[in-house]
Design a protein around this motif. Structure first.
Motif, short mmCIF file in Angstrom:
data_model
loop_
_atom_site.label_atom_id
_atom_site.label_comp_id
_atom_site.label_asym_id
_atom_site.label_seq_id
_atom_site.Cartn_x
_atom_site.Cartn_y
_atom_site.Cartn_z
N VAL A 1 2.82 -6.14 -4.28
CA VAL A 1 1.58 -5.43 -4.00
C VAL A 1 1.67 -4.07 -4.67
N ASP A 2 0.60 -3.68 -5.33
CA ASP A 2 0.54 -2.36 -5.96
C ASP A 2 0.82 -1.30 -4.90
N GLU A 3 1.60 -0.28 -5.26
CA GLU A 3 1.98 0.78 -4.32
C GLU A 3 0.78 1.42 -3.63
N ARG A 4 -0.32 1.51 -4.31
CA ARG A 4 -1.51 2.15 -3.73
C ARG A 4 -2.08 1.37 -2.56
N TYR A 5 -1.72 0.08 -2.46
CA TYR A 5 -2.32 -0.77 -1.43
C TYR A 5 -1.30 -1.35 -0.46
#
Length: 161
Positions: free
Chosen positions: A96-100
């Motif tokens: 999962v992308d760090e932003r999410y």
């Protein structure tokens, strides 16, 4: 953040832009950016993505066929009455992308992977979904969803299908 608008998990498309994806795990990020599209074309993995309503890819996972040798330290429930090698499905990547991260994207992806692997196992036999967690945090994540160690001397984990 809270309340992200997720779209339905779907296969990776040729025109999906994954260039900005950053999960914090360089191996997963590089695989998605450099190998995922080829794996789909070559039939070596099926890659699924979780897009946001904006179309941005916030997470992904990859499934492929796999086999595990039926050896002494293998978990008894997996080994019992099984052929050698034991047919399995490999969850080769999940990120999962760090932003999410922390917004349920990882749980959504894993639950979808389990559902797809279980459905596929009714067509082409597969006894378990197998994963190689990257670290202790990932081990805890998979254990929360019922995965257990494949063998006492391995970090590899599985859940029966």
């Amino acid at each position: 953040m809270g309340g992200l608008a997720f779209r339905r998990i779907r296969p990776l498309l040729d025109d999906d832009d994954v260039s900005g994806f950053s999960s914090g795990n360089g191996d997963n990020d590089a695989w998605l950016k450099e190998r995922a599209h080829r794996a789909m074309r070559d039939g070596t993995a099926r890659v699924y993505v979780l897009p946001l309503a904006t179309g941005e890819i916030c997470g992904f996972y990859a499934l492929s066929t796999h086999a595990v040798a039926r050896v002494g330290t293998l978990a008894g429930s997996l080994r019992r009455n099984a052929p050698n090698p034991i047919p399995c499905t490999l969850l080769g990547q999940l990120a999962v992308d760090e932003r999410y991260q922390g917004e349920s994207a990882g749980a959504r992806l894993l639950q979808d992977a389990i559902r797809r692997a279980a459905a596929a196992s009714r067509i082409v036999a597969s006894r378990a979904l197998v994963v190689d967690p990257a670290d202790e945090h990932a081990e805890g994540f998979y254990a929360h969803f019922g995965f257990q160690r494949l063998a006492s001397d391995s970090r590899r984990m599985f859940v029966r299908l």
